[in-house]
Motif scaffolding. Structure first.
Motif, mmCIF file in Angstrom:
data_model
loop_
_atom_site.group_PDB
_atom_site.id
_atom_site.type_symbol
_atom_site.label_atom_id
_atom_site.label_comp_id
_atom_site.label_asym_id
_atom_site.label_seq_id
_atom_site.Cartn_x
_atom_site.Cartn_y
_atom_site.Cartn_z
ATOM 1 N N GLU A 84 0.833 -1.209 0.000
ATOM 2 C CA GLU A 84 0.000 0.000 0.000
ATOM 3 C C GLU A 84 0.863 1.253 0.000
ATOM 4 O O GLU A 84 0.570 2.215 -0.716
ATOM 5 C CB GLU A 84 -0.938 -0.002 1.201
ATOM 6 N N TRP A 85 1.920 1.247 0.802
ATOM 7 C CA TRP A 85 2.787 2.416 0.871
ATOM 8 C C TRP A 85 3.484 2.634 -0.476
ATOM 9 O O TRP A 85 3.532 3.767 -0.964
ATOM 10 C CB TRP A 85 3.831 2.251 1.984
ATOM 11 N N ALA A 87 2.469 1.699 -3.412
ATOM 12 C CA ALA A 87 1.486 2.137 -4.407
ATOM 13 C C ALA A 87 1.156 3.618 -4.241
ATOM 14 O O ALA A 87 0.956 4.327 -5.223
ATOM 15 C CB ALA A 87 0.219 1.293 -4.296
ATOM 16 N N SER A 88 1.120 4.092 -3.003
ATOM 17 C CA SER A 88 0.773 5.500 -2.770
ATOM 18 C C SER A 88 1.966 6.429 -2.985
ATOM 19 O O SER A 88 1.782 7.627 -3.143
ATOM 20 C CB SER A 88 0.231 5.669 -1.353
ATOM 21 N N HIS A 90 3.909 6.483 -5.522
ATOM 22 C CA HIS A 90 4.138 6.790 -6.939
ATOM 23 C C HIS A 90 3.110 7.711 -7.486
ATOM 24 O O HIS A 90 2.080 7.894 -7.393
ATOM 25 C CB HIS A 90 4.161 5.497 -7.750
#
Length: 90
Positions: A84-85, A87-88, A90
């Motif tokens: 999740e980190w 993905a966020s 970028h």
């Protein structure tokens, strides 16, 4: 790089300046040892995972050792948080 005694927020600022894998590794160490508060193995694993994805070999070793002290559910949770980190970011 020498270890730095700074808070996680400062490490994220440092990471944004380019030394990402080292900064993320330091965050993992911070959570693993409780250096800046309470020990949090899930957060430690998450940051070691992120550092490892940025090429930090020591983070891979620490993540592996840490996994042996965690339940399967904790490892899965840490991996999810890392994904999740990433993905966020970028």
């Amino acid at each position: 790089m020498a270890r730095m005694d700074v808070f996680p927020r400062q490490m994220l600022e440092y990471a944004s300046q380019g030394e990402q894998s080292d900064a993320f590794f330091e965050l993992g160490l911070s959570y693993c040892t409780g250096r800046d508060g309470t020990v949090d193995l899930i957060q430690a694993h998450k940051w070691f995972n992120i550092a490892a994805s940025r090429g930090n070999v020591e983070a891979k070793r620490h993540r592996s050792e840490l996994s042996s002290d965690m339940s399967k559910a904790e490892v899965i949770r840490a991996q999810k948080l890392a994904r999740e980190w990433l993905a966020s970011a970028h």
